[in-house]
Design a protein around this motif. Structure first.
Motif, PDB file in Angstrom:
ATOM      1  N   LEU A  68      24.705 -29.286 -25.833  1.00  0.00           N
ATOM      2  CA  LEU A  68      24.628 -28.396 -26.788  1.00  0.00           C
ATOM      3  C   LEU A  68      24.006 -28.966 -27.978  1.00  0.00           C
ATOM      4  N   GLN A  69      23.481 -30.156 -28.261  1.00  0.00           N
ATOM      5  CA  GLN A  69      22.424 -30.691 -28.671  1.00  0.00           C
ATOM      6  C   GLN A  69      21.119 -30.197 -28.566  1.00  0.00           C
ATOM      7  N   LYS A  73      21.679 -25.194 -29.037  1.00  0.00           N
ATOM      8  CA  LYS A  73      22.392 -25.167 -30.653  1.00  0.00           C
ATOM      9  C   LYS A  73      21.850 -23.490 -31.219  1.00  0.00           C
ATOM     10  N   GLN A 123      24.915 -21.178 -32.595  1.00  0.00           N
ATOM     11  CA  GLN A 123      24.290 -20.267 -33.368  1.00  0.00           C
ATOM     12  C   GLN A 123      24.759 -19.853 -33.342  1.00  0.00           C
ATOM     13  N   ASP A 143      24.276 -25.519 -38.573  1.00  0.00           N
ATOM     14  CA  ASP A 143      23.186 -26.410 -38.584  1.00  0.00           C
ATOM     15  C   ASP A 143      23.997 -27.434 -39.358  1.00  0.00           C
ATOM     16  N   LEU A 193      27.759 -28.274 -36.430  1.00  0.00           N
ATOM     17  CA  LEU A 193      26.741 -28.378 -35.668  1.00  0.00           C
ATOM     18  C   LEU A 193      26.727 -30.639 -36.010  1.00  0.00           C
ATOM     19  N   VAL A 196      32.736 -28.839 -32.776  1.00  0.00           N
ATOM     20  CA  VAL A 196      31.909 -28.874 -31.485  1.00  0.00           C
ATOM     21  C   VAL A 196      32.215 -29.383 -30.257  1.00  0.00           C
TER      22      VAL A 196
END
Length: 613
Positions: free
Chosen positions: A321-322, A327, A331, A375, A379, A595
């Protein structure tokens, strides 16, 4: 050579990808209860269209076998054979007109005593996933090929990655064109940078090395001897008729069109409850959390040794996910969940007062604001409460001026003035897409909360479509709230449904159709009080304004359960009940970030198992 190549490619792929044709209808939505994918009916006072009821036909399998209920299943080995029976086309729907952001009625089940496991599936890659796959495997030709793939169909959940999707005639044709464009770019002047032996040996052995490495990346597993020999036979025939780059072009085009590439397998093995294989798990992790194909290292990690622990799966998911693609994939969840991406494609007439900055000049900035918020807040470890109630936002300087905010700080953020909204639902991207062109929409905004935060059942207006506002209704009203109360709350035909969500939407009346904060409309104070009621008549709470509304929503267990269900539907490509319900409590009490809750779906039984078919 093109026609010869097409025949050879189909032979190598072992499939006719045109499995079915499916009717679909997505009508534009205005002020309507239950606007969404199957039927999208406009509501009273909205610029609306109605969608038809396109039923998905059944289709033949992508390799061998007869058509299945969901358009057929692709053969696991891709052996050549008779294509399955094509499905009966569904009835096409009538397209809607002038609608903005429809919010489909919820089909989510939130009362889950325990997590369940779903059915075996073959999941069609989305256009975005195919693009990312090709760009990750062939980075040297990124931007040098033409993507002819059609947009994916959005289903009632609001997402475009549904497990029911299959390859139809249009996609099969465009996939051939896209695959050929990619293969042409790869085998061009820089081919030796992709395949080193392309500059030296240029023979059968070189082609085999390509299949053993790059072919494995496309299939997400090693090719079987039968599969590899079929592609090598295609290479040999192409080389005899032309040259090495041309022969390899058709091999690559064939690979990209294979059912083993465009579908990802979640079938599992074993009798009774089925266990996904290591390569299936690696693929599921990569596409769900990384938005693209698994790397060679990820495939090796999950195909070597014992079955991975739940903690290993969740840690891998969090790591993916990073990544940049991860990402973007997350999104995309929020873009479809919040239905805000139409901002730049709509017009908003603003006269009360006239804006210092025009809406059209900042509509694109509204998208950037929400993406930056996701973001930098979500995130970065934000909770469900942060999503709904954070006072920070990230507008450009022009957008801050449009809102009447101070200039953004060094980190790009602005802290909202007290009393001027909170969270993602106070941002212009959400507010303007859930509105009409010349006035706000308590119905659209209330329906979002009703369906997407509370997961209440879908409602439909009498006779399928609500009538427009009458002249007497519009002439008697000074504010939008007065108009909606007169039209929706005094009519028995309308009140039964609208009483459940218009009062929620009234909480957003401090914001006009362009997302600007206001305290008055046409010289009269706006009334932002309201209440939140469930479909069964349970009154959850009353509120004073949008800030009070979202702060109280953030404490409701129903909201955490609903949001958890949408995360699960996006991850697993289905709204099947209770596949990812284990994280709802953590979202509710704040012990899990959004997350973490999403990554923890890799721990659910459905991530590694499937029920017997």
């Amino acid at each position: 050579m093109k026609h010869l190549g097409l025949g050879l490619v189909l032979m190598a792929s072992g499939a006719c990808l045109a499995a079915c044709s499916a009717g679909s209808a997505v009508g534009g939505s205005g002020d309507s209860p239950g606007a969404g994918a199957a039927t999208a009916t406009g509501g009273k006072g909205g610029n609306t269209g109605s969608g038809g009821s396109g039923a998905t036909g059944t289709g033949g399998s992508a390799a061998n076998g007869t058509g299945g209920a969901n358009g057929g299943t692709s053969g696991t080995s891709g052996t050549s054979g008779a294509s399955g029976t094509s499905g009966t086309s569904g009835t096409s729907g009538t397209s809607g007109t002038s609608g903005t952001s429809g919010t489909g009625g919820s089909s989510m089940v939130t009362a889950c005593p325990s997590a369940q496991i779903g059915s075996p599936a073959l999941r069609l890659l989305t256009r975005r996933e195919i693009e990312n796959t090709v760009n990750d495997i062939f980075p040297s030709v990124k931007g040098k090929w033409t993507d002819s793939l059609p947009a994916n169909i959005t289903v009632a959940s609001g997402f475009d990655n549904d497990v029911s999707a299959v390859v139809g005639n249009q996609l099969a044709s465009s996939l051939f064109d896209t695959a050929l464009s990619i293969a042409t770019a790869v085998t061009g002047s820089g081919f030796q940078n992709v395949l080193a032996c392309a500059g030296t040996t240029k023979d059968h052995t070189c082609a085999k090395s390509f299949l053993d490495t790059t072919g494995k990346l496309f299939f997400r597993r090693a090719l079987s001897d039968t599969e590899e020999n079929r592609y090598l036979a295609l290479f040999d025939q192409g080389l005899a008729a032309s040259d090495f780059p041309t022969a390899m072009k058709w091999v690559i085009a064939g690979l990209i069109q294979s059912p083993n590439v465009v579908y990802r397998s979640e079938l599992g093995t074993g009798s009774g409850t089925r266990t996904l294989t290591g390569s299936e798990i690696a693929t599921e992790l990569a596409y769900t959390f990384g938005g693209s194909t698994p790397s060679a290292d990820l495939i090796t990690q999950f195909t070597s040794g014992s079955a991975p622990s739940a903690d290993t799966l969740a840690a891998t998911a969090a790591s993916l996910l990073q990544t940049d693609n991860g990402k973007l994939a997350f999104q995309h969840f929020f873009a479809q969940y919040l239905t805000y991406e139409g901002t730049a494609g709509i017009t908003r007439t603003l006269t009360d007062p006239a804006p210092s900055v025009q809406y059209a000049a900042v509509a694109g900035d509204m998208l950037t604001e929400t993406q930056s918020f996701i973001d930098k807040v979500v995130l970065a470890g934000g909770s469900l409460s942060d999503l709904l109630t954070s006072k920070k936002t990230y507008p450009t300087s022009s957008l801050a001026q449009y809102y009447g905010f101070p200039a953004p700080g060094a980190d790009g953020s602005v802290t909202r003035p007290s009393g001027q909204g909170a969270g993602v639902l106070a941002q212009g991207s959400f507010l303007s897409t859930h509105a009409n062109s010349d006035y706000s929409s308590p119905t659209q905004r209330g329906l979002f909360v009703y369906y997407r935060l509370l997961c209440q059942p879908k409602l439909s207006p009498p006779n399928g479509m609500a009538p427009p506002f009458t002249t007497s209704e519009t002439s008697a009203a000074t504010t939008t709230r007065q108009l909606y109360e007169e039209a929706h709350m005094t009519s028995n035909n309308c009140k039964g449904c609208h009483a459940q969500f218009d009062p929620v939407g009234f909480g957003f009346e401090n914001f006009d159709q362009g997302g600007r904060f206001r305290t008055q409309q046409n010289g009269q104070n706006v009334d932002t009080t309201g209440n939140v009621m469930l479909e069964d008549g349970t009154m959850l709470f009353s509120f004073k304004n949008e800030e009070d509304l979202v702060q109280q929503l953030a404490t409701q267990p129903e909201v955490a359960q609903c949001f958890s269900a949408y995360l699960s539907a996006y991850a697993f490509g289905t709204s099947a009940a209770c596949l990812g319900s284990s994280n709802a409590q953590g979202l509710a009490d704040g012990s899990l970030s959004i997350v973490q809750a999403f990554a923890n779906l890799a721990k659910e039984p459905n991530f590694t198992q499937r029920a017997a078919p």
